[in-house]
Enzyme design. Structure first.
Site, short mmCIF file in Angstrom:
data_model
loop_
_atom_site.label_atom_id
_atom_site.label_comp_id
_atom_site.label_asym_id
_atom_site.label_seq_id
_atom_site.Cartn_x
_atom_site.Cartn_y
_atom_site.Cartn_z
CG HIS A 14 -51.12 9.07 41.07
ND1 HIS A 14 -50.08 8.63 41.71
CD2 HIS A 14 -51.72 7.81 40.78
CE1 HIS A 14 -49.90 7.48 42.05
NE2 HIS A 14 -51.14 6.88 41.41
CB CYS A 33 -47.94 3.70 37.41
SG CYS A 33 -48.75 2.25 38.19
CG HIS A 39 -53.06 5.50 37.32
ND1 HIS A 39 -51.83 5.96 36.96
CD2 HIS A 39 -52.86 4.75 38.44
CE1 HIS A 39 -51.10 5.84 38.16
NE2 HIS A 39 -51.52 4.87 38.99
CG HIS A 41 -54.88 4.38 42.89
ND1 HIS A 41 -54.84 2.98 42.62
CD2 HIS A 41 -53.54 5.13 42.32
CE1 HIS A 41 -53.55 2.93 41.90
NE2 HIS A 41 -52.86 4.10 41.71
CG ASP A 79 -62.58 13.00 47.75
OD1 ASP A 79 -62.44 12.01 47.17
OD2 ASP A 79 -64.09 13.12 48.02
CG HIS A 80 -63.82 13.26 43.42
ND1 HIS A 80 -63.96 12.67 44.66
CD2 HIS A 80 -64.36 12.19 42.49
CE1 HIS A 80 -64.79 11.70 44.54
NE2 HIS A 80 -65.03 11.39 43.28
CD GLU A 125 -50.99 2.78 44.37
OE1 GLU A 125 -50.26 3.85 44.57
OE2 GLU A 125 -50.57 1.68 43.82
#
Length: 136
Positions: A14, A33, A39, A41, A79-80, A125
């Site tokens: 995100h 960010c 980027h 997490h 996810d991903h 996070e």
């Protein structure tokens, strides 16, 4: 009252960026960010439910059923994925961990069995930053 927590994990990208602000203001508020190239997490998601133990099973809720519900309603959507672009329940919202935790609650809460209540969403996070949400 018994509390049961299930841990799940997902990876997602995100960026924090307010389109109503200048690049300079976004950089000043969000720092790295706001990276235009995103980027990512490795999120750890703790789902805590509460209620009374079923005397016939000894369970608050079958944890396999809880995991299946979380996978179906949350993890498959996140996810991903790029949280800013791919996740319907974050559309038109700032893609903060706070808003993500609220959105996860909203995805799960209506689908829990009647005898079970959602108590808390705890979303890590990073190892040092997490959000807890207890509903409205």
């Amino acid at each position: 009252m018994v509390y049961l927590t299930r841990l799940e994990h997902f990876n997602a990208a995100h960026k924090l960026f307010n389109p109503n602000w200048s690049r300079e203001q976004n950089d000043a508020v969000f720092g790295v960010c706001a990276n235009e190239n995103w980027h990512g997490h490795n999120f750890d998601l703790y789902i805590t439910i509460k209620g009374e133990v079923d005397p016939e099973t000894g369970f608050l809720m079958d944890v396999k059923k809880l995991s299946k519900l979380v996978q179906e309603k949350v993890i498959r959507k996140l996810d991903h994925k790029n949280l800013n672009l791919d996740v319907d329940f974050l559309k038109d919202k700032m893609c903060s961990t706070e808003n993500l935790a609220i959105g996860i609650w909203e995805q799960l809460e209506p689908h829990l069995p009647a005898q079970v209540k959602l108590h808390c969403i705890k979303l890590y996070e990073t190892r040092r930053i997490y959000v807890e949400y207890f509903g409205t």
